[in-house]
Design a protein around this motif. Structure first.
Motif, short mmCIF file in Angstrom:
data_model
loop_
_atom_site.label_atom_id
_atom_site.label_comp_id
_atom_site.label_asym_id
_atom_site.label_seq_id
_atom_site.Cartn_x
_atom_site.Cartn_y
_atom_site.Cartn_z
N ILE A 158 0.84 -1.21 0.00
CA ILE A 158 0.00 0.00 0.00
C ILE A 158 0.88 1.26 0.00
O ILE A 158 0.64 2.19 -0.77
CB ILE A 158 -0.94 0.01 1.23
N LEU A 181 -8.68 -0.31 -2.21
CA LEU A 181 -7.98 -1.36 -1.46
C LEU A 181 -8.90 -2.54 -1.20
O LEU A 181 -10.02 -2.38 -0.72
CB LEU A 181 -7.47 -0.80 -0.13
N LEU A 217 -5.85 4.10 6.21
CA LEU A 217 -6.55 4.24 4.92
C LEU A 217 -6.47 5.68 4.38
O LEU A 217 -7.25 6.07 3.52
CB LEU A 217 -8.02 3.83 5.09
N ILE A 245 -6.33 5.95 0.68
CA ILE A 245 -7.26 5.07 -0.02
C ILE A 245 -8.59 5.78 -0.26
O ILE A 245 -9.12 6.44 0.64
CB ILE A 245 -7.49 3.77 0.80
#
Length: 291
Positions: free
Chosen positions: A62, A77, A96, A99
């Motif tokens: 990531i 994701l 996150l 994301i």
């Protein structure tokens, strides 16, 4: 959710010969797709061999993709599984911040009822700080989430923004498109059916072959979204054989053979998957030479 209209790609995880993650190849793969017209990137989907990726590797993957992307494209994701509580905990503990949305696969192996699917995704929706794209892929999960369950979730939860539908059933796409809320995205997860889905009103695709032939595949999708049927089908017919080839043995061995031919990464996969056979590699290589 305009950012998820068009061509998304389910990125592979490149490996070195010793089967450690090849982060340099991953950087090359991300840039290759961004430079060739892809609209968004999907991290840690099934095509990424997520079942054999460790938690530590996932965090680093990531990080590397986000740093390479530099905000150029939306990032989706993959966070899913058949233990609802584990999925909820991961959504609440993962960083996150880079994301844009979550792709969450229907619970596999457990074979829940339609009510079980609903309650699982209800828990995921309530836990997720990001929009959710449901992922129905009965060929891998062993149970089909029916359109009425998907649409029930779409109507009940504002953060359930779409579905990656990969049942490979044309009629199922039509049922979703006919009855969906106006802003709900029906995204094809079947590369072979994608153009027909787009022309029927679908939002696009999360593709496997798209990352190997991003310019050709994304051009086809944009033509389809613009209603230029003939031009889009001209490309579709050119790509039909390679789409069949990459799924002939296993995914992602086929697409990794394409990417090796393109000089992006090696074709290494982790067990229990094995590399594409020599016969399949030859077919793939010949196709790309002739394209």
């Amino acid at each position: 959710m305009q950012k998820f209209i068009g061509t998304g790609v389910a990125l592979v995880t490149p490996f070195k010969e010793d089967l450690t993650v090849d982060y340099n190849a991953l950087i090359k793969l991300v840039d290759y797709n961004i430079d060739n017209g892809i609209n968004y990137l999907v991290i840690n989907g099934t095509t990424a061999e997520s079942a054999t990726i460790t938690k530590e590797e996932k965090k680093e993957i990531i990080k590397v993709i986000a740093e390479t992307n530099k905000g150029r494209l939306p990032l989706v994701l993959g966070v899913g599984g058949n233990n609802t509580q584990t999925v909820v905990e991961e959504l609440q503990t993962l960083d996150l911040s880079n994301i844009d949305a979550i792709l969450s696969v229907a619970p596999y192996y457990s074979k829940p009822t339609q009510e079980g699917f609903y309650q699982h995704f209800k828990a995921v929706a309530l836990a997720s700080p990001k929009p959710i794209i449901l992922y129905n892929v009965p060929g891998r999960t062993a149970k089909n989430m029916l359109p009425e369950t998907t649409l029930r979730l779409a109507n009940d939860f504002d953060n359930v923004i779409g579905v990656k539908e990969a049942a490979n059933i044309q009629q199922q796409y039509y049922s979703l498109l006919k009855d969906k809320p106006e802003d709900f995205l029906v995204i094809s997860g079947d590369d072979d059916l994608t153009l027909g889905v787009v022309l029927a009103g679908g939002a696009g695709v999360i593709s496997v072959i798209g990352q190997g032939l991003p310019k050709e595949f994304s051009t086809m999708i944009q033509l389809g979204l613009a209603g230029k049927n003939k031009e889009a089908f001209d490309i579709h017919y050119k790509l039909m054989d390679i789409v069949d080839y990459i799924f002939e043995e296993n995914n992602p061995a086929g697409i990794k053979a394409v990417l090796m031919k393109k000089g992006i990464c090696l074709d290494e996969v982790r067990l229990p998957l094995v590399k594409a056979s020599e016969e399949l590699q030859t077919k793939i290589s010949d196709f790309i030479d002739n394209l």
